[in-house]
Design a protein around this motif. Sequence first.
Motif, PDB file in Angstrom:
ATOM      1  N   PRO A  24       2.455 -17.681  18.412  1.00 14.78           N
ATOM      2  CA  PRO A  24       2.523 -16.230  18.209  1.00 14.78           C
ATOM      3  C   PRO A  24       2.496 -15.901  16.720  1.00 14.78           C
ATOM      4  O   PRO A  24       3.178 -16.538  15.925  1.00 14.78           O
ATOM      5  N   THR A  68       3.503 -13.838  13.639  1.00 15.65           N
ATOM      6  CA  THR A  68       4.616 -12.981  13.222  1.00 15.65           C
ATOM      7  C   THR A  68       4.181 -12.159  12.025  1.00 15.65           C
ATOM      8  O   THR A  68       3.972 -12.677  10.938  1.00 15.65           O
ATOM      9  N   SER A  69       4.041 -10.874  12.240  1.00 14.35           N
ATOM     10  CA  SER A  69       3.590  -9.946  11.206  1.00 14.35           C
ATOM     11  C   SER A  69       4.650  -9.776  10.116  1.00 14.35           C
ATOM     12  O   SER A  69       5.852  -9.885  10.375  1.00 14.35           O
ATOM     13  N   TYR A  89       6.803  -6.960  11.156  1.00 16.32           N
ATOM     14  CA  TYR A  89       7.786  -7.343  12.165  1.00 16.32           C
ATOM     15  C   TYR A  89       9.004  -7.975  11.504  1.00 16.32           C
ATOM     16  O   TYR A  89      10.139  -7.738  11.903  1.00 16.32           O
ATOM     17  N   SER A 101       7.928  -3.109  12.757  1.00 18.58           N
ATOM     18  CA  SER A 101       7.126  -3.261  13.968  1.00 18.58           C
ATOM     19  C   SER A 101       7.990  -3.953  15.001  1.00 18.58           C
ATOM     20  O   SER A 101       8.848  -4.755  14.673  1.00 18.58           O
ATOM     21  N   ASN A 102       7.770  -3.663  16.268  1.00 17.16           N
ATOM     22  CA  ASN A 102       8.607  -4.275  17.296  1.00 17.16           C
ATOM     23  C   ASN A 102       7.820  -5.129  18.279  1.00 17.16           C
ATOM     24  O   ASN A 102       8.310  -5.444  19.344  1.00 17.16           O
ATOM     25  N   ALA A 103       6.592  -5.510  17.941  1.00 17.12           N
ATOM     26  CA  ALA A 103       5.798  -6.282  18.897  1.00 17.12           C
ATOM     27  C   ALA A 103       5.023  -7.400  18.207  1.00 17.12           C
ATOM     28  O   ALA A 103       4.475  -7.197  17.124  1.00 17.12           O
ATOM     29  N   ASN A 104       5.033  -8.555  18.823  1.00 10.73           N
ATOM     30  CA  ASN A 104       4.167  -9.663  18.421  1.00 10.73           C
ATOM     31  C   ASN A 104       3.082  -9.762  19.476  1.00 10.73           C
ATOM     32  O   ASN A 104       3.310 -10.304  20.548  1.00 10.73           O
ATOM     33  N   THR A 105       1.914  -9.234  19.188  1.00 10.66           N
ATOM     34  CA  THR A 105       0.872  -9.200  20.211  1.00 10.66           C
ATOM     35  C   THR A 105      -0.270 -10.165  19.926  1.00 10.66           C
ATOM     36  O   THR A 105      -1.090 -10.390  20.794  1.00 10.66           O
ATOM     37  N   LEU A 106      -0.331 -10.726  18.748  1.00 10.97           N
ATOM     38  CA  LEU A 106      -1.409 -11.645  18.412  1.00 10.97           C
ATOM     39  C   LEU A 106      -0.963 -13.087  18.569  1.00 10.97           C
ATOM     40  O   LEU A 106       0.176 -13.431  18.265  1.00 10.97           O
ATOM     41  N   ASN A 107      -1.883 -13.927  19.019  1.00 12.51           N
ATOM     42  CA  ASN A 107      -1.643 -15.364  19.076  1.00 12.51           C
ATOM     43  C   ASN A 107      -2.673 -16.059  18.208  1.00 12.51           C
ATOM     44  O   ASN A 107      -3.841 -15.666  18.179  1.00 12.51           O
TER      45      ASN A 107
END
Length: 170
Positions: A141, A143-144, A147, A152-158
Amino acid sequence: MRNRPLHLLLASRSGVAAAEMALVTPMIIAFMFGTFEIGNYFYSVHVVATAVRDGARYASRLSFSDFPCGGSITGSVITNTQNITRTGAIANGVQRLAGWTTASSVSVTFACDTANASAGNGIYTGQTGGVRVVTVSATVPYTSLFYRVGLSNANTLNLYAQSQAAVVGI
């Protein structure tokens, strides 16, 4: 006489630079943070690709007996390769990226390449089943930076990387 002070006020240029800076500053800040985020993303991609190459290189130097054609990988080869990939050490290593907390995100497989013309020659003399090729892949995953600082509250990229290497049985 009353119009003269208003005319002087409209002709005054003393606050123009401050007003322009107030308009441009948000765009400069957004561009700056966007540049940092893109740099962090490419750095993370590089770290995962390098880690997977390290894992494949480690596994390729193991014995032929650890990769039996028609069988499964023996012993602690999978665990050690996962640890090498994730931390750079067989044991007690520190994760290479924030958020890469489990070794289970690393996959270690192998195949026996019987179509390879060099099977049975050189270092593969006496080996049955063909050339063993190990494949290491990882899905991590991303981690921006936003974030990490709470914006930001989402880790959407892998991040995904894969590497293959022929087992040389050293």
